[in-house]
Structure formats: C-alpha cells, structure tokens
Design a protein around this motif. Structure first.
Motif, PDB file in Angstrom:
ATOM      1  N   SER A   1      -3.719 -33.502 -19.557  1.00 25.87           N
ATOM      2  CA  SER A   1      -4.667 -34.551 -19.171  1.00 25.87           C
ATOM      3  C   SER A   1      -5.556 -34.080 -18.028  1.00 25.87           C
ATOM      4  N   SER A   2      -6.813 -34.499 -18.069  1.00 26.43           N
ATOM      5  CA  SER A   2      -7.734 -34.280 -16.953  1.00 26.43           C
ATOM      6  C   SER A   2      -7.841 -35.575 -16.165  1.00 26.43           C
TER       7      SER A   2
ATOM      8  N   SER B   1      -9.282 -43.274 -25.599  1.00 26.69           N
ATOM      9  CA  SER B   1      -8.060 -42.602 -25.187  1.00 26.69           C
ATOM     10  C   SER B   1      -8.017 -42.382 -23.679  1.00 26.69           C
ATOM     11  N   ALA B   2      -8.991 -42.907 -22.939  1.00 30.28           N
ATOM     12  CA  ALA B   2      -9.035 -42.767 -21.486  1.00 30.28           C
ATOM     13  C   ALA B   2      -8.531 -44.032 -20.814  1.00 30.28           C
ATOM     14  N   THR B   3      -8.052 -43.865 -19.567  1.00 27.33           N
ATOM     15  CA  THR B   3      -7.636 -44.992 -18.737  1.00 27.33           C
ATOM     16  C   THR B   3      -8.457 -44.978 -17.463  1.00 27.33           C
ATOM     17  N   VAL B   4      -9.035 -46.118 -17.148  1.00 24.62           N
ATOM     18  CA  VAL B   4      -9.940 -46.230 -16.014  1.00 24.62           C
ATOM     19  C   VAL B   4      -9.309 -47.133 -14.958  1.00 24.62           C
ATOM     20  N   TYR B   5      -9.357 -46.685 -13.689  1.00 23.21           N
ATOM     21  CA  TYR B   5      -8.809 -47.455 -12.582  1.00 23.21           C
ATOM     22  C   TYR B   5      -9.890 -47.659 -11.517  1.00 23.21           C
ATOM     23  N   GLY B   6     -10.000 -48.857 -11.042  1.00 24.02           N
ATOM     24  CA  GLY B   6     -10.763 -49.131  -9.836  1.00 24.02           C
ATOM     25  C   GLY B   6     -12.251 -49.339  -9.969  1.00 24.02           C
ATOM     26  N   PHE B   7     -12.849 -48.941 -11.077  1.00 26.74           N
ATOM     27  CA  PHE B   7     -14.295 -49.103 -11.213  1.00 26.74           C
ATOM     28  C   PHE B   7     -14.644 -50.576 -11.439  1.00 26.74           C
ATOM     29  N   PRO B   8     -15.711 -51.050 -10.812  1.00 22.93           N
ATOM     30  CA  PRO B   8     -16.145 -52.428 -11.078  1.00 22.93           C
ATOM     31  C   PRO B   8     -16.509 -52.597 -12.550  1.00 22.93           C
ATOM     32  N   LYS B   9     -16.388 -53.822 -13.019  1.00 22.52           N
ATOM     33  CA  LYS B   9     -16.692 -54.093 -14.423  1.00 22.52           C
ATOM     34  C   LYS B   9     -18.185 -54.366 -14.583  1.00 22.52           C
ATOM     35  N   ASN B  10     -18.969 -53.309 -14.314  1.00 18.73           N
ATOM     36  CA  ASN B  10     -20.413 -53.442 -14.530  1.00 18.73           C
ATOM     37  C   ASN B  10     -20.860 -52.456 -15.598  1.00 18.73           C
ATOM     38  N   SER B  11     -22.125 -52.520 -15.950  1.00 17.80           N
ATOM     39  CA  SER B  11     -22.633 -51.712 -17.054  1.00 17.80           C
ATOM     40  C   SER B  11     -23.940 -51.050 -16.649  1.00 17.80           C
ATOM     41  N   PRO B  12     -24.037 -49.693 -16.768  1.00 17.88           N
ATOM     42  CA  PRO B  12     -22.922 -48.771 -17.031  1.00 17.88           C
ATOM     43  C   PRO B  12     -22.054 -48.608 -15.784  1.00 17.88           C
ATOM     44  N   LEU B  13     -20.922 -47.928 -15.950  1.00 20.07           N
ATOM     45  CA  LEU B  13     -19.981 -47.807 -14.846  1.00 20.07           C
ATOM     46  C   LEU B  13     -20.622 -47.155 -13.633  1.00 20.07           C
ATOM     47  N   THR B  14     -20.479 -47.790 -12.492  1.00 17.31           N
ATOM     48  CA  THR B  14     -21.024 -47.287 -11.233  1.00 17.31           C
ATOM     49  C   THR B  14     -20.053 -47.630 -10.119  1.00 17.31           C
ATOM     50  N   GLY B  15     -19.857 -46.682  -9.201  1.00 16.15           N
ATOM     51  CA  GLY B  15     -18.954 -46.918  -8.084  1.00 16.15           C
ATOM     52  C   GLY B  15     -17.888 -45.847  -7.998  1.00 16.15           C
ATOM     53  N   LYS B  16     -16.777 -46.161  -7.351  1.00 11.34           N
ATOM     54  CA  LYS B  16     -15.683 -45.220  -7.173  1.00 11.34           C
ATOM     55  C   LYS B  16     -14.469 -45.661  -7.965  1.00 11.34           C
ATOM     56  N   GLY B  17     -13.725 -44.680  -8.456  1.00 15.35           N
ATOM     57  CA  GLY B  17     -12.529 -44.998  -9.209  1.00 15.35           C
ATOM     58  C   GLY B  17     -11.860 -43.752  -9.743  1.00 15.35           C
ATOM     59  N   ILE B  18     -10.968 -43.951 -10.689  1.00 18.15           N
ATOM     60  CA  ILE B  18     -10.196 -42.858 -11.291  1.00 18.15           C
ATOM     61  C   ILE B  18     -10.313 -42.957 -12.800  1.00 18.15           C
ATOM     62  N   ILE B  19     -10.496 -41.820 -13.450  1.00 17.53           N
ATOM     63  CA  ILE B  19     -10.499 -41.761 -14.913  1.00 17.53           C
ATOM     64  C   ILE B  19      -9.498 -40.695 -15.330  1.00 17.53           C
ATOM     65  N   VAL B  20      -8.572 -41.048 -16.206  1.00 14.52           N
ATOM     66  CA  VAL B  20      -7.594 -40.111 -16.749  1.00 14.52           C
ATOM     67  C   VAL B  20      -7.827 -40.027 -18.250  1.00 14.52           C
ATOM     68  N   PHE B  21      -7.947 -38.810 -18.767  1.00 14.39           N
ATOM     69  CA  PHE B  21      -8.246 -38.667 -20.189  1.00 14.39           C
ATOM     70  C   PHE B  21      -7.685 -37.347 -20.706  1.00 14.39           C
ATOM     71  N   PRO B  22      -7.394 -37.243 -22.001  1.00  9.14           N
ATOM     72  CA  PRO B  22      -6.850 -36.005 -22.569  1.00  9.14           C
ATOM     73  C   PRO B  22      -7.850 -34.852 -22.428  1.00  9.14           C
ATOM     74  N   ASP B  23      -7.340 -33.679 -22.083  1.00  9.70           N
ATOM     75  CA  ASP B  23      -8.167 -32.473 -22.020  1.00  9.70           C
ATOM     76  C   ASP B  23      -8.019 -31.745 -23.346  1.00  9.70           C
ATOM     77  N   ARG B  24      -8.942 -31.982 -24.246  1.00  9.51           N
ATOM     78  CA  ARG B  24      -8.820 -31.457 -25.604  1.00  9.51           C
ATOM     79  C   ARG B  24      -8.992 -29.947 -25.665  1.00  9.51           C
ATOM     80  N   LYS B  25      -9.606 -29.352 -24.638  1.00 11.63           N
ATOM     81  CA  LYS B  25      -9.821 -27.915 -24.651  1.00 11.63           C
ATOM     82  C   LYS B  25      -8.636 -27.150 -24.064  1.00 11.63           C
ATOM     83  N   LEU B  26      -8.083 -27.629 -22.964  1.00 15.16           N
ATOM     84  CA  LEU B  26      -7.029 -26.897 -22.261  1.00 15.16           C
ATOM     85  C   LEU B  26      -5.656 -27.510 -22.433  1.00 15.16           C
ATOM     86  N   GLY B  27      -5.608 -28.686 -23.040  1.00 20.97           N
ATOM     87  CA  GLY B  27      -4.339 -29.357 -23.200  1.00 20.97           C
ATOM     88  C   GLY B  27      -3.981 -30.187 -21.981  1.00 20.97           C
TER      89      GLY B  27
END
Length: 505
Positions: free
Chosen positions: A414-415, A386-412
């Motif tokens: 998106s975080s 349910s998350a959307t990832v922007y800008g991170f290189p396609k390596n494993s595991p994720l390393t580098g700079k980017g943006i992650i947007v995901f639902p905030d299940r505790k506060l309602g």
C-alpha cells in the motif's frame, strides 16, 4: 542632436539613452511604420581627420553588414534597420529591446546561487555560439550588453562594438592607422585583447568573468590575480561545486591556448553528462474507482444527504491522478531522454569523495517540515474505490489536508500520502510512502515532485535538494548508503559532469 529632430525624414529622436566620449544613443520613433514603433539610433560623432573618416566609413559599412546578418538570423540579437551617413556623421538604427540589462541582476554584493549562474552561463553561451559560428568576436561581453527581454525573459546580446571600433581608431608614430583597435571593458578583457589581438576565446574569458562576478558578488576588476601565474583568484570567495569551478577556471585562463577555444566548447562543458543517475520513481496514481463502485458510492452519498457535487469532485480527483503520465519502473521510456530508476541504474559524480575528503555540500533548506509518519487513524475512513481517505473535508474536488491510503499496483503493498490536496491534485507539502518503503517528503505541484524535498530509497540512500517534474533538478546532494556525498547541480535527474559511479538503489 536635439530632441524632436528627424533623421532621414523618418526617425524622430524621442530621448537620450546614453552618451560616451565618441558617440551617443537615442530612443527614436519610426514615422514610416504604423503606430510609430520605437527603435534605437546610435550616432558616432563627426571626425576631423579625413583619412580617419574614410577608414571609418569602410569599417562602419562592414560592421553594419555583419550586424544585419546576425539580427536577421537570431531573435536574440537586435535587428539592424538602417545605417547611413548624414552631415558627416554615422548612424545605426536598430530594433528597440524592451527590458533591462543584467546590471540590475548582477551587481556588487549580490551572489547568485550555482543553479542560477549555470543557467545564465548557458543562455549567454548559446547566443555566443551562434556569433562564433559566424567567426565574429563580440569583444565586449558584460552585464550592460546583455538585455533581459520583458516579453519572454530571454537574454539579448547587444552592442557589437561597431561604434566603439570606429571611434577607437588611432594613428601611430609612423602615420599608419591601427585597424586592430582595442575594444572592450577592463576586467572582462584578457591579455591578448588588451594587446590588440582578440580571439574567439577572448569572448569565452569575458563570459567566465561574468559567471565569477555573479557567484562572488565582486566586480572582475577588483578580483586579485596570482602574481606568478596571473590566474584569477576567486574560489575562496564563492560557494561553488568543484565541477563548475573547474569549468570557470578554464574559461578564464591567462593563456588563451588553455581556454575553451569557442563558446560552443564552453557550453558543452557545462552540459550534464549522458551517464545515467538515479531519478526517483514517478508519483504513483491513485486507483480509479470502477463504474460499479462509483454507482454504489453515489447511493451512499445521496442516502446520507451529502449530495452529488461531492461525488463529481471525487471522480475528478481520481481521474486527474489516473491520467497523470507515469514512467514504467522496469522498462526504459523510448525517446524520453530520462533515466529509468530500475535496480541497475547508477549515479556518477565528477570527483569520488571519501568520508574524510574536503567537499562542498548543499544544505538546501527544506520548505516542508520533515514530520514523522503517524499511525493510521483509528477512526474509520471514507472508502472511495479501493482507496481510504481520512481527514479531508467533504468538498468537491478534494482540497485541504488529510491522508490517503491506496494499493500500490506497481510495487505491491500500500502507498500512503499524508499532506495537502488542491482541487483534487497533490499540491503543497506532503509525505508520500511507496509500497516498497521508498519515501518522499517535500513540495508537490500538479501531482509532481516540485520544489525542495527529500527522497529516501529503500536501502537508505537519499537525495536532499531541488526537484522539478519528478526529477532531481537544481542544487542538491545525493548521499549513498555508505555515507558518501555527491553535491552539485542536477538537471533532469542527472548530476552535471559525471565520471565515477556509485550504486544508489
């Protein structure tokens, strides 16, 4: 004594460690034990007066028994291995402490910050509390008698004055021997000790002077005193909160009745208040993808030729966040010893300032730049669960700079996290905005607020300072929504010395 000489057919002198007017200290090898471990041999020079020699023997034996008891019960006091007389001279054999004394950390011109001094005082007072509980006065607390052990970084208290006490025997005009001799170092000794009547609070005075030395970078004997009250004048030479300054002032009162009477009392005064204070919410976990989503994503990856390695890295990233322990934002955590940041929690400070009142603030230098939050990228991001990832290189595991947007299940809502990841965890500089608008910008380490940063509550109240394990910890300033500032040293989310209350959330 010659290098290479063997005492009691056991202790071989290796080299000279130090020398004084009445005795010398040597590094030696214990020939009776495997690998010949190092030890310390203290030698009191021979006395000419037989009466003094006899009394010295009594005092020497009594002191040795005290040291033997202390060293066997505390790992932060050197253990006594032997005490004996040979050829009219007295010897003590103690465990060798591999490390350095604090004169390498506290010296003229160097100033430690308040967090470092508070930690130092607490460490010394903890050891001294054990000593005072035995009704023993050390009488010579100073940097040279505090060793920083190399193996674990802990402070070890050395030199309990056995040799100095014996060597300082004097005879008055009536021929009576003065047993209450003066032992200590000028600048660290209060008046009653200088007069030959030391008390437990005399040690408290010495520790207080040590703390002032560390804050000001000025040796105790060089600090001025008030000509009328004889109190030490030092506050104008240090950057210190009123709370810690008040504690130090009481530790070094000229009148011993006005001091903390024991190390335990002083230690208690340095401990943070039990009143709650506003800790930031824990770092929210990213949503873990469902098994169906992982299978679907695997098909997409393989179909586009990315490879299974990236899939494994993404899975590890999500699982690392999902397993990160979190605190319930609505219920207290049983036995956690930490406050919960619900809407009813408050913060306290030892002195309620007003916007016009003088105060000491902590302008902690932020390591990470406070950059504005940019608009969400217009280019499509990668969907991972349910998350959307922007800008991170396609390596494993994720390393580098980017943006992650995901639902905030505790506060309602998106975080959003803008920042650095390392091996699939928050690490480095980042900017985290919660679903309710609360924001943290600063350093992260292993999915935690760690280092310096700024936390901004949804009502505008903010904390700027040091963090440790998601808690306010170290130097920092809390600014209320009304603009009042609460500066000082924080420990585990609590401001030290709290009385007055201000609502922050």
């Amino acid at each position: 004594m010659l290098i290479g000489q063997i005492l009691r057919q056991r202790y071989k002198i290796v080299r000279l460690l130090g020398s004084g007017a009445f005795g010398v200290t040597y590094l030696a090898e214990d020939l009776d034990l495997p690998d010949h471990p190092l030890c310390v041999v203290k030698n009191l020079k021979q006395m000419q007066n037989q009466e003094d020699l006899q009394l010295a023997r009594v005092l020497f034996d009594r002191e040795a028994k005290v040291l033997y008891s202390l060293g066997n019960e505390s790992s932060q006091i050197p253990r006594l291995f032997a005490h004996f007389e040979e050829n009219g001279e007295f010897y003590l054999v103690q465990k060798f402490i591999d490390g350095h004394d604090l004169s390498g950390e506290i010296f003229p011109g160097k100033r430690l910050n308040e967090a470092e001094v508070t930690q130092l005082l607490q460490e010394v007072l903890q050891i001294l509390t054990f000593v005072h509980n035995k009704n023993i006065i050390h009488r010579d607390i100073k940097p040279q008698n505090l060793m920083r052990r190399k193996t674990d970084g802990k402070i070890v208290l050395i030199d309990f004055g056995a040799v100095k006490q014996i060597s300082a025997l004097v005879v008055n005009a009536q021929g009576q021997t003065n047993v209450s001799v003066i032992v200590g170092t000028y600048g660290y000794m209060p008046s009653e000790q200088l007069n030959g009547y030391p008390k437990l609070s005399s040690d408290v005075y010495a520790v207080g002077m040590l703390g002032i030395y560390a804050l000001t970078g000025i040796r105790p004997q060089e600090l001025p005193k008030n000509s009328e009250t004889l109190e030490v004048i030092w506050r104008n030479r240090a950057s210190v909160s009123p709370r810690l300054a008040d504690v130090l002032d009481r530790m070094v009162r000229h009148n011993f009745n006005k001091r903390y009477q024991t190390a335990s009392e002083a230690l208690q005064a340095l401990r943070p208040s039990s009143l709650p204070s506003p800790s930031p919410p824990p770092v929210p976990p990213l949503p873990t993808p469902t098994r169906r989503e992982l299978k679907l994503y695997q098909k997409v990856l393989i179909g586009t030729g990315v490879g299974v390695g990236v899939l494994i890295g993404v899975g590890l990233l999500f699982m690392s966040f999902w397993r990160q322990p979190t605190i319930d934002l609505e219920k207290p955590v049983a036995d956690s010893g930490q406050p919960t940041p619900d809407s009813q929690k408050t913060v306290a400070d030892s002195k309620q300032p007003t916007p016009d009142s003088p105060q000491t603030t902590y302008d902690v230098q932020l390591v990470c730049p406070e950059t504005p939050i940019l608009a969400q990228p217009s280019t499509p991001g990668r969907k991972i669960g349910s998350a959307t990832v922007y800008g991170f290189p396609k390596n494993s595991p994720l390393t580098g700079k980017g943006i992650i947007v995901f639902p905030d299940r505790k506060l309602g809502g998106s975080s959003r996290y803008d920042g650095e990841l390392k091996n699939g965890v928050y690490s480095g500089c980042g900017n985290l905005v919660r679903g309710n608008g609360e924001r943290y910008v600063g350093q992260f380490d292993k999915n935690s607020f760690q280092g310096t940063g700024k936390f901004i509550y949804k009502n505008g109240c903010q904390y700027i300072g040091e963090f440790k394990n998601n808690q306010f910890d170290g130097q920092g300033t809390l600014i209320s929504k009304d603009g009042l500032r609460y500066s000082g040293i924080w420990q585990r989310g609590k401001l030290q010395g709290s009385n007055n209350i201000v609502r922050c959330q």
